[in-house]
Design an enzyme around this catalytic site. Structure first.
Site, PDB file in Angstrom:
ATOM      1  CB  CYS A  56      -0.920  -0.025   1.222  1.00 27.25           C
ATOM      2  SG  CYS A  56      -1.895   1.467   1.434  1.00 27.25           S
ATOM      3  CB  CYS A  59       0.660   1.362   4.328  1.00 33.22           C
ATOM      4  SG  CYS A  59      -1.094   0.932   4.372  1.00 33.22           S
TER       5      CYS A  59
END
Length: 278
Positions: A56, A59
């Site tokens: 991600c 993230c």
């Protein structure tokens, strides 16, 4: 002529770099890793938990801020943790993770979802100024320790297990995709059949079926409520019999009266005839 001490300088620099490398690059992270085995530690103390995935981008951008915030954990008396949803699918289902990254605050077993700015300063203010008190905690029905969320966690783990088996059938055993789907379809049918039989067996043991017995002929010794219709029928029959008997008695009396009247009328006929003969 080169000085004899010149080779010592590169060696000293190399030693300094090697000595400082563990402190700069190999420093132990203050972020704790939460798994399916130790997640119940979140129920004690105060925690900030990040749910992330390595692939991600959001993230990845959050990781430096999260690591910096974790350095303040001891001063703020808060535990900073993270969960890799790709490695812990059960926790992903237990906390209903629908977006990445997702951050939760937990204190005293109450979970609140953090939806503010994602910088180190904002995280620190959220804990130090107790901004989490203004957020409604997650309902106990949807808490990670509830029966509902435990079932959801089991389903997520089952889905990950099925995916692993699917990859094993295709990559290791060399089965085609439709062959793998056929195996899962047959397994689903058999498991459903066995589950249905088990449920029927348990239901029959807990609630045995009552066999219908032939209903006996209704007798006079019945319960008051059930004998009321029969009593009415009997009373009506007795009333009809009494009416018939009364009609018969009345007809008998009428015949007697008629017979007596006829007898009275016939009595004077005899003497009148005698006088005429004389």
């Amino acid at each position: 002529m080169t000085p004899c001490g010149s080779p010592v300088v590169p060696v000293a620099v190399l030693l300094l770099l090697l000595w400082g490398a563990p402190w700069t690059h190999g420093r132990r992270s203050d972020v704790r890793v939460i798994t399916d085995e130790n997640w119940k530690e979140l129920l004690e103390g105060e925690w900030m938990i990040e749910f992330y995935a390595p692939w991600c981008p959001a993230c990845q951008n959050l990781q430096p801020e999260w690591e910096s915030f974790a350095e303040w954990g001891e001063d703020l008396e808060v535990n900073v943790a993270k969960v890799d949803v790709t490695e812990q699918p059960g926790l992903s289902g237990r906390f209903i993770i629908t977006a990445l990254p997702t951050i939760y605050h937990c204190k005293g077993g109450e979970f609140r979802r953090y939806q503010g700015p994602r910088t180190k300063k904002d995280f620190i203010n959220f804990i130090s100024e107790k901004e989490w008190k203004s957020i409604e905690p997650v309902s106990s029905w949807f808490g990670p320790g509830s029966v509902l969320m435990s079932s959801m966690s089991a389903l997520f783990q089952l889905s990950m297990w099925i995916r692993t088996c699917h990859n094993y059938f295709i990559e290791d055993l060399g089965l085609p995709v439709w062959g793998s789907y056929t195996v899962f379809a047959l397994a689903t049918l058999l498991s459903g059949l066995l589950l249905g039989l088990c449920m029927i067996f348990v239901a029959d043991c807990l609630f045995p079926s009552k066999r219908r017995r032939p209903q006996p002929y209704p007798s006079k010794k019945l319960l008051p409520e059930s004998s009321q219709p029969l009593q009415k029928v009997e009373e009506e029959q007795e009333a009809d019999e009494e009416d018939v008997s009364e009609e018969e008695a009345g007809s008998k009396e009428r015949t007697k009266k008629d017979f007596a009247q006829n007898a009275i009328r016939q009595r004077p006929v005899g003497p009148s005839l005698a006088t005429d003969k004389s």
